[in-house]
Design a protein around this motif. Structure first.
Motif, PDB file in Angstrom:
ATOM      1  N   SER A   1       8.259  11.862  94.189  1.00 26.96           N
ATOM      2  CA  SER A   1       8.017  13.303  94.056  1.00 26.96           C
ATOM      3  C   SER A   1       7.200  13.835  95.229  1.00 26.96           C
ATOM      4  CB  SER A   1       7.281  13.589  92.742  1.00 26.96           C
ATOM      5  OG  SER A   1       8.049  13.183  91.628  1.00 26.96           O
ATOM      6  N   LEU A   2       6.167  13.094  95.623  1.00 24.24           N
ATOM      7  CA  LEU A   2       5.337  13.534  96.745  1.00 24.24           C
ATOM      8  C   LEU A   2       6.127  13.512  98.047  1.00 24.24           C
ATOM      9  CD1 LEU A   2       2.680  14.412  97.954  1.00 24.24           C
ATOM     10  CD2 LEU A   2       1.959  12.009  98.002  1.00 24.24           C
ATOM     11  N   ARG A   3       6.920  12.476  98.261  1.00 26.78           N
ATOM     12  CA  ARG A   3       7.712  12.402  99.493  1.00 26.78           C
ATOM     13  C   ARG A   3       8.749  13.522  99.544  1.00 26.78           C
ATOM     14  NH1 ARG A   3       7.069   8.048 102.678  1.00 26.78           N
ATOM     15  NH2 ARG A   3       5.839   6.300 101.863  1.00 26.78           N
ATOM     16  N   ARG A   4       9.299  13.870  98.391  1.00 28.95           N
ATOM     17  CA  ARG A   4      10.277  14.966  98.357  1.00 28.95           C
ATOM     18  C   ARG A   4       9.597  16.291  98.690  1.00 28.95           C
ATOM     19  NH1 ARG A   4      12.533  13.392  94.187  1.00 28.95           N
ATOM     20  NH2 ARG A   4      11.295  14.505  92.624  1.00 28.95           N
TER      21      ARG A   4
ATOM     22  N   TYR B   1       6.929  20.134 104.704  1.00 33.16           N
ATOM     23  CA  TYR B   1       5.936  19.698 105.676  1.00 33.16           C
ATOM     24  C   TYR B   1       6.584  19.037 106.887  1.00 33.16           C
ATOM     25  CZ  TYR B   1       0.936  19.296 106.509  1.00 33.16           C
ATOM     26  OH  TYR B   1      -0.337  19.483 106.972  1.00 33.16           O
ATOM     27  N   GLY B   2       7.549  19.713 107.488  1.00 34.16           N
ATOM     28  CA  GLY B   2       8.118  19.216 108.726  1.00 34.16           C
ATOM     29  C   GLY B   2       7.113  19.348 109.865  1.00 34.16           C
TER      30      GLY B   2
ATOM     31  N   LEU C   1       1.100  10.699 102.679  1.00 35.84           N
ATOM     32  CA  LEU C   1       0.433  11.740 103.472  1.00 35.84           C
ATOM     33  C   LEU C   1       0.333  11.330 104.940  1.00 35.84           C
ATOM     34  CD1 LEU C   1      -2.473  12.823 101.077  1.00 35.84           C
ATOM     35  CD2 LEU C   1      -0.195  13.826 101.316  1.00 35.84           C
ATOM     36  N   GLY C   2       0.098  10.048 105.182  1.00 32.83           N
ATOM     37  CA  GLY C   2       0.040   9.576 106.557  1.00 32.83           C
ATOM     38  C   GLY C   2       1.373   9.673 107.260  1.00 32.83           C
ATOM     39  N   GLU C   3       2.437   9.374 106.557  1.00 30.41           N
ATOM     40  CA  GLU C   3       3.765   9.421 107.164  1.00 30.41           C
ATOM     41  C   GLU C   3       4.182  10.840 107.507  1.00 30.41           C
ATOM     42  OE1 GLU C   3       8.080   7.224 106.336  1.00 30.41           O
ATOM     43  OE2 GLU C   3       6.307   6.727 105.138  1.00 30.41           O
ATOM     44  N   ALA C   4       3.574  11.830 106.859  1.00 33.22           N
ATOM     45  CA  ALA C   4       3.851  13.232 107.164  1.00 33.22           C
ATOM     46  C   ALA C   4       2.782  13.841 108.063  1.00 33.22           C
ATOM     47  CB  ALA C   4       3.959  14.040 105.865  1.00 33.22           C
ATOM     48  N   LEU C   5       1.783  13.053 108.460  1.00 36.21           N
ATOM     49  CA  LEU C   5       0.667  13.534 109.290  1.00 36.21           C
ATOM     50  C   LEU C   5      -0.008  14.757 108.666  1.00 36.21           C
ATOM     51  CD1 LEU C   5       2.172  13.219 112.897  1.00 36.21           C
ATOM     52  CD2 LEU C   5       0.414  11.757 111.858  1.00 36.21           C
TER      53      LEU C   5
END
Length: 383
Positions: free
Chosen positions: A15-18, A24-25, A78-82
């Motif tokens: 859900s968070l990754r989606r 959050y691009g 969150l890290g993977e999306a910075l």
């Protein structure tokens, strides 16, 4: 040890990754970074709606009763999306002090509002000239009738520029470096005598310089036992190190993915540069470093349940030492394989490097924790 996620944990992660993929691009992140606060209140509300902010708190206090594993999953995503939002400062650091040191009345007053995204916290601990030792505190707390008076200066307080409350560490007795004599206080950012100045960190985030000039704090805002707060401070910092380890894995994963995509599309001598064996070997070395870091992040989350404080201290120092080294290696390889574009702030790899270097610096870098580990007899003590 077998490590398998539960169905609820997989659902949380998915859900968070989606949400991050939809909202959050990298271009949106750059737009958020250009705002005065440097992050998005709208995204913060979305985190609250998803339950990310309530995750580590007890259900009876308005939280979801999550464990260190759920925190690890959130930090990695969150890290993977910075992500720029103040999750570490508010939920892990400030929230950690609430969970482990605040009275039931104080938690009841703040936790539901924090979980709803209405209250922001920050950890005001670092001081100019101080070492990475959590006990290296000069700021003073003087007892007076009905409360305390705080005097001192804090620096590089992550998201301290927007926090509604600051967790301030101060010395009741003793000299800097002594574990005895420390106290922690929850101070409203609007308190008389408290001044703050916004700073911009190298990884694009915001921090603050905090000046405490005879700031009055009531007794009910003391976290833990005055003079005996070092174990509380160390515990919360260890939880932050575990979260940072997971975040670093996410950032490294992003850097590796961007690098692989670049190797597949960048052409030289009439073919993709990814076809050159030496570059394939470097990309493989990056992947190995990431998997080593991932194992350590999992171990960090598991080590937080270790009842022996000395064993927990050794484990988290080992984690910080390896994460710092592997993060720096992955960042350097990503930049080298990209060439000049890897150093620009218009491309995500440069931001990955900045964040990984910042993670290494927070709460003591790899060299500090390696020395601390060696001074303590190593990770595995001799019989």
């Amino acid at each position: 040890m077998e490590f398998e996620l539960s169905e609820e944990q997989r659902l949380l992660e998915a859900s968070l990754r989606r949400l991050l993929a939809d909202r959050y691009g990298f271009d949106r992140r750059k737009a958020h970074a250009r705002t005065p606060e440097g992050w998005s209140r709208e995204v913060w509300r979305a985190f609250a709606e998803l339950g990310v902010l309530a995750l580590p708190f007890a259900e009876e206090e308005g939280g979801l009763g999550g464990s260190a594993v759920e925190t690890m999953l959130v930090a990695q995503a969150l890290g993977e999306a910075l992500v720029l939002e103040p999750w570490l400062a508010t939920v892990v650091l400030g929230g950690g002090f609430l969970r482990h040191g605040a009275s039931a009345e104080l938690r009841a007053a703040i936790v539901p509002r924090l979980a709803a995204g209405e209250v922001l916290l920050a950890f005001a601990h670092t001081e100019r000239g101080a070492t990475a030792d959590p006990a290296d505190v000069v700021t003073t707390a003087r007892r007076e009738d009905g409360g305390w008076r705080l005097n001192g200066r804090k620096t590089l307080v992550l998201h301290g520029d927007v926090a509604d409350h600051l967790v301030v560490t101060a010395r009741v007795t003793g000299a800097p470096g002594e574990e005895r004599g420390l106290a922690a206080f929850l101070v409203p950012a609007t308190a008389s005598g408290l001044a703050r100045r916004t700073l911009r960190t190298n990884d694009g985030r915001r921090a603050a310089e905090i000046v405490l000039d005879d700031v009055a704090v009531a007794d009910d805002c003391v976290l833990g036992e005055p003079g005996e707060a070092f174990p509380l401070i160390e515990r919360v910092v260890q939880e932050a190190i575990a979260a940072l380890a997971a975040e670093a894995v996410g950032v490294m994963t992003l850097a590796h993915r961007l690098t692989i995509d670049y190797l597949k599309t960048r052409r030289q001598f009439g073919r993709p540069i990814g076809s050159f064996q030496v570059l394939q070997h470097r990309a493989t070395d990056m992947l190995i470093a990431i998997e080593e870091a991932r194992s350590m992040a999992i171990w960090a989350a598991m080590s937080l349940d270790e009842p022996d404080a000395a064993e927990r201290r050794r484990a988290l120092s080992a984690v910080k030492a390896l994460i710092g080294r592997r993060g720096r290696f992955v960042a350097e390889m990503a930049v080298q394989l990209h060439g000049g574009i890897g150093l620009t702030m218009d491309y995500a790899v440069g931001h990955c490097m900045a964040r990984l270097l910042a993670i290494d610096a927070l709460f003591g870098n790899a060299a500090h924790h390696l020395a601390r580990l060696a001074d303590g007899g190593g990770l595995i003590r001799a019989a």
